[in-house]
Motif scaffolding. Structure first.
Motif, PDB file in Angstrom:
ATOM      1  N   THR A 240       0.848  -1.192   0.000  1.00 30.06           N
ATOM      2  CA  THR A 240       0.000   0.000   0.000  1.00 30.06           C
ATOM      3  C   THR A 240       0.884   1.241   0.000  1.00 30.06           C
ATOM      4  O   THR A 240       1.852   1.318   0.759  1.00 30.06           O
ATOM      5  CB  THR A 240      -0.920   0.035   1.229  1.00 30.06           C
ATOM      6  N   LEU A 241       0.535   2.193  -0.824  1.00 30.47           N
ATOM      7  CA  LEU A 241       1.246   3.469  -0.893  1.00 30.47           C
ATOM      8  C   LEU A 241       0.299   4.589  -0.499  1.00 30.47           C
ATOM      9  O   LEU A 241      -0.824   4.681  -1.009  1.00 30.47           O
ATOM     10  CB  LEU A 241       1.754   3.711  -2.322  1.00 30.47           C
ATOM     11  N   LEU A 242       0.739   5.439   0.427  1.00 25.16           N
ATOM     12  CA  LEU A 242       0.022   6.665   0.786  1.00 25.16           C
ATOM     13  C   LEU A 242       0.938   7.832   0.440  1.00 25.16           C
ATOM     14  O   LEU A 242       2.034   7.945   0.993  1.00 25.16           O
ATOM     15  CB  LEU A 242      -0.310   6.679   2.284  1.00 25.16           C
ATOM     16  N   ALA A 243       0.506   8.686  -0.476  1.00 25.87           N
ATOM     17  CA  ALA A 243       1.397   9.740  -0.948  1.00 25.87           C
ATOM     18  C   ALA A 243       0.607  10.959  -1.398  1.00 25.87           C
ATOM     19  O   ALA A 243      -0.589  10.863  -1.721  1.00 25.87           O
ATOM     20  CB  ALA A 243       2.247   9.229  -2.116  1.00 25.87           C
ATOM     21  N   ASP A 244       1.274  12.106  -1.403  1.00 24.81           N
ATOM     22  CA  ASP A 244       0.666  13.310  -1.959  1.00 24.81           C
ATOM     23  C   ASP A 244       1.480  13.781  -3.153  1.00 24.81           C
ATOM     24  O   ASP A 244       2.707  13.732  -3.150  1.00 24.81           O
ATOM     25  CB  ASP A 244       0.506  14.408  -0.908  1.00 24.81           C
ATOM     26  N   PHE A 245       0.761  14.218  -4.188  1.00 21.43           N
ATOM     27  CA  PHE A 245       1.354  14.643  -5.445  1.00 21.43           C
ATOM     28  C   PHE A 245       0.931  16.080  -5.746  1.00 21.43           C
ATOM     29  O   PHE A 245      -0.230  16.437  -5.552  1.00 21.43           O
ATOM     30  CB  PHE A 245       0.865  13.769  -6.608  1.00 21.43           C
ATOM     31  N   MET A 246       1.847  16.869  -6.265  1.00 22.08           N
ATOM     32  CA  MET A 246       1.512  18.192  -6.785  1.00 22.08           C
ATOM     33  C   MET A 246       1.267  18.102  -8.290  1.00 22.08           C
ATOM     34  O   MET A 246       1.847  17.256  -8.963  1.00 22.08           O
ATOM     35  CB  MET A 246       2.655  19.180  -6.533  1.00 22.08           C
ATOM     36  N   ASN A 247       0.424  19.027  -8.794  1.00 22.11           N
ATOM     37  CA  ASN A 247       0.275  19.118 -10.245  1.00 22.11           C
ATOM     38  C   ASN A 247       1.317  20.091 -10.797  1.00 22.11           C
ATOM     39  O   ASN A 247       2.063  20.737 -10.036  1.00 22.11           O
ATOM     40  CB  ASN A 247      -1.147  19.529 -10.623  1.00 22.11           C
ATOM     41  N   LYS A 248       1.401  20.188 -12.113  1.00 28.24           N
ATOM     42  CA  LYS A 248       2.463  20.979 -12.743  1.00 28.24           C
ATOM     43  C   LYS A 248       2.455  22.446 -12.333  1.00 28.24           C
ATOM     44  O   LYS A 248       3.519  23.006 -12.027  1.00 28.24           O
ATOM     45  CB  LYS A 248       2.373  20.847 -14.263  1.00 28.24           C
ATOM     46  N   VAL A 277      -6.144   2.271  -7.243  1.00 34.13           N
ATOM     47  CA  VAL A 277      -5.700   3.637  -6.958  1.00 34.13           C
ATOM     48  C   VAL A 277      -6.917   4.511  -6.703  1.00 34.13           C
ATOM     49  O   VAL A 277      -7.886   4.482  -7.464  1.00 34.13           O
ATOM     50  CB  VAL A 277      -4.875   4.227  -8.127  1.00 34.13           C
ATOM     51  N   LYS A 278      -6.860   5.287  -5.613  1.00 34.56           N
ATOM     52  CA  LYS A 278      -7.927   6.242  -5.311  1.00 34.56           C
ATOM     53  C   LYS A 278      -7.303   7.608  -5.062  1.00 34.56           C
ATOM     54  O   LYS A 278      -6.369   7.731  -4.260  1.00 34.56           O
ATOM     55  CB  LYS A 278      -8.739   5.816  -4.090  1.00 34.56           C
ATOM     56  N   LEU A 279      -7.818   8.617  -5.739  1.00 38.69           N
ATOM     57  CA  LEU A 279      -7.302   9.972  -5.629  1.00 38.69           C
ATOM     58  C   LEU A 279      -8.319  10.877  -4.950  1.00 38.69           C
ATOM     59  O   LEU A 279      -9.518  10.811  -5.247  1.00 38.69           O
ATOM     60  CB  LEU A 279      -6.951  10.508  -7.020  1.00 38.69           C
ATOM     61  N   SER A 280      -7.841  11.703  -4.035  1.00 38.45           N
ATOM     62  CA  SER A 280      -8.690  12.696  -3.376  1.00 38.45           C
ATOM     63  C   SER A 280      -8.023  14.059  -3.459  1.00 38.45           C
ATOM     64  O   SER A 280      -6.806  14.165  -3.597  1.00 38.45           O
ATOM     65  CB  SER A 280      -8.914  12.338  -1.897  1.00 38.45           C
ATOM     66  N   GLN A 281      -8.849  15.096  -3.373  1.00 47.61           N
ATOM     67  CA  GLN A 281      -8.348  16.449  -3.252  1.00 47.61           C
ATOM     68  C   GLN A 281      -8.788  17.022  -1.917  1.00 47.61           C
ATOM     69  O   GLN A 281      -9.787  16.578  -1.334  1.00 47.61           O
ATOM     70  CB  GLN A 281      -8.869  17.329  -4.395  1.00 47.61           C
ATOM     71  N   ILE A 282      -8.045  18.017  -1.422  1.00 50.12           N
ATOM     72  CA  ILE A 282      -8.416  18.670  -0.177  1.00 50.12           C
ATOM     73  C   ILE A 282      -9.861  19.166  -0.296  1.00 50.12           C
ATOM     74  O   ILE A 282     -10.217  19.846  -1.249  1.00 50.12           O
ATOM     75  CB  ILE A 282      -7.493  19.869   0.130  1.00 50.12           C
ATOM     76  N   GLY A 283     -10.688  18.805   0.658  1.00 45.71           N
ATOM     77  CA  GLY A 283     -12.092  19.192   0.628  1.00 45.71           C
ATOM     78  C   GLY A 283     -13.030  18.080   0.222  1.00 45.71           C
ATOM     79  O   GLY A 283     -14.246  18.182   0.429  1.00 45.71           O
ATOM     80  N   ARG A 320      -2.765  22.358  -7.335  1.00 47.76           N
ATOM     81  CA  ARG A 320      -3.514  21.308  -6.650  1.00 47.76           C
ATOM     82  C   ARG A 320      -2.565  20.374  -5.899  1.00 47.76           C
ATOM     83  O   ARG A 320      -1.419  20.166  -6.309  1.00 47.76           O
ATOM     84  CB  ARG A 320      -4.318  20.473  -7.646  1.00 47.76           C
ATOM     85  N   LEU A 321      -3.080  19.819  -4.814  1.00 49.36           N
ATOM     86  CA  LEU A 321      -2.390  18.759  -4.091  1.00 49.36           C
ATOM     87  C   LEU A 321      -3.305  17.547  -4.093  1.00 49.36           C
ATOM     88  O   LEU A 321      -4.440  17.616  -3.616  1.00 49.36           O
ATOM     89  CB  LEU A 321      -2.069  19.178  -2.652  1.00 49.36           C
ATOM     90  N   TYR A 322      -2.803  16.448  -4.630  1.00 49.21           N
ATOM     91  CA  TYR A 322      -3.581  15.219  -4.696  1.00 49.21           C
ATOM     92  C   TYR A 322      -3.146  14.274  -3.584  1.00 49.21           C
ATOM     93  O   TYR A 322      -1.950  14.046  -3.382  1.00 49.21           O
ATOM     94  CB  TYR A 322      -3.395  14.529  -6.045  1.00 49.21           C
ATOM     95  N   LEU A 323      -4.106  13.709  -2.884  1.00 45.74           N
ATOM     96  CA  LEU A 323      -3.854  12.708  -1.850  1.00 45.74           C
ATOM     97  C   LEU A 323      -4.228  11.355  -2.439  1.00 45.74           C
ATOM     98  O   LEU A 323      -5.377  11.142  -2.834  1.00 45.74           O
ATOM     99  CB  LEU A 323      -4.686  13.013  -0.605  1.00 45.74           C
ATOM    100  N   VAL A 324      -3.263  10.451  -2.500  1.00 49.36           N
ATOM    101  CA  VAL A 324      -3.450   9.228  -3.285  1.00 49.36           C
ATOM    102  C   VAL A 324      -3.159   7.980  -2.458  1.00 49.36           C
ATOM    103  O   VAL A 324      -2.123   7.878  -1.802  1.00 49.36           O
ATOM    104  CB  VAL A 324      -2.538   9.239  -4.528  1.00 49.36           C
ATOM    105  N   THR A 325      -4.094   7.039  -2.524  1.00 48.36           N
ATOM    106  CA  THR A 325      -3.907   5.703  -1.975  1.00 48.36           C
ATOM    107  C   THR A 325      -3.776   4.729  -3.135  1.00 48.36           C
ATOM    108  O   THR A 325      -4.622   4.715  -4.029  1.00 48.36           O
ATOM    109  CB  THR A 325      -5.103   5.274  -1.111  1.00 48.36           C
TER     110      THR A 325
END
Length: 345
Positions: A240-248, A277-283, A320-325
């Protein structure tokens, strides 16, 4: 009104915040003076994150955060928060750190649920001033590995030792996890996995990997190498990976220290070998935690725009900041990915 709205945390009295006396001891002051003189911006970001956890204490239980943040970063963030409150800002400084912390905590607890198997180890890459091994009960059956530069891990150990010498109550310094191993290694290099194995990490055991607030500081080749190494573990065991990604757009701001980005991490990770893979955004419902009260806040505005848009209506970058599982295991197959997807959810 939703259940989440019914359980909103009580707003803190930000003006009542008082720096703990421990921060003014000679030992702690000298250690944080060293951080100010010798650490680069990436290393110092660990203290900034700790400051966010300390000042959002009404929702995050992290008794060690003040100590690890230090006076400089606590005062700086506190001043920003007070100004936001005076100006009735739609989002308060540090809220993104608070949401990210709570999101990782909650997803880690889900990943460690007994239905996924009890024999699980947790690896924090670029651990910085993280204290989950000291504060999360879900780790009591887990071996935890913190991987970071030797000077960072040594500084954290020295600060914790200074706190133990200052007070007779060592409750906060007690490790909750089954074990905690600190691994001196630079994830920008090629030998961190080998050093992790030498330190007791077992490739065949179920593993949760946490990459919080670190990927975007890496170059694209460095970040991809780290992600590929973790993805390859899906062929061996439940991973399992828990990570946050920025967009360009987030990496193009002036004076930005950020390099790696992914506008579509939910497409990237399956291409590397993760099956879910599941992606969330703040909010989003799982990344809100009752902390975003103003409907017009920045994060809700972002969520209303398609993810393919890189510029806001006012011409500013759409950051954007993406929170990804992401997860995978030997007996799972890849889910199909809709490459035409360009909505915000």
């Amino acid at each position: 009104m939703s259940e989440q709205e019914n359980s909103l945390p009580q707003a803190p009295k930000w003006t009542d915040y008082k720096l703990p006396d421990l921060l003014f001891t000679d030992a702690v002051r000298q250690l944080h003076a060293t951080i100010g003189k010798e650490w680069d911006a990436l290393q110092q970001s660990a203290c900034q994150t700790a400051a966010g956890r300390a000042l959002w204490r009404h929702v995050i239980h992290d008794p060690l955060a003040d100590l690890l943040a230090g006076e400089k970063y606590l005062r700086s963030l506190h001043e920003k928060i007070k100004k936001d409150c005076i100006n009735n800002a739609s989002e308060i400084s540090g809220v993104i750190l608070a949401v990210r912390t709570l999101w990782v905590d909650s997803k880690l607890e889900e990943a460690l649920h007994p239905s996924h198997g009890k024999d699980t180890q947790v690896v924090l890459l670029g651990a910085g001033m993280d204290t989950r091994a000291y504060r999360l009960g879900c780790l009591k059956e887990c071996d935890v590995f913190e991987v970071d530069l030797p000077e960072v891990l040594q500084m954290k150990a020295s600060l914790l030792q200074a706190a133990m010498e200052y007070t007779s109550d060592h409750q906060n310094q007690r490790i909750i996890a089954k074990s905690l191993t600190r691994v001196d290694a630079d994830i920008k290099g090629n030998d961190w996995l080998e050093k992790l194995k030498v330190s007791g990490y077992e490739p065949e055991k179920n593993t949760v990997w946490i990459l919080e607030g670190i990927l975007y500081y890496l170059t694209h080749p460095q970040a991809m190498q780290v992600l590929k190494i973790i993805a390859d573990k899906c062929k061996i065991t439940r991973t399992t990976l828990l990570a946050d990604f920025m967009n360009k757009p987030s990496t193009t701001l002036s004076n930005s220290l950020f390099h790696f980005y992914s506008d579509w991490p939910d497409h990237l990770l399956p291409s590397l070998g993760f099956s879910h893979v599941k992606l969330s955004q703040i909010g989003d419902p799982d990344a809100h935690f009752g902390l975003l009260h103003d409907p017009s806040n920045l994060f809700n505005r972002l969520r209303s725009l398609p993810r393919s848009i890189h510029t806001n209506p006012d011409g500013t970058p759409c950051c954007r900041l993406y929170l990804v599982t992401a997860s995978g295991s030997p007996n799972q197959t890849l889910e199909p990915v809709d490459l035409s997807l360009n909505i915000s959810t």
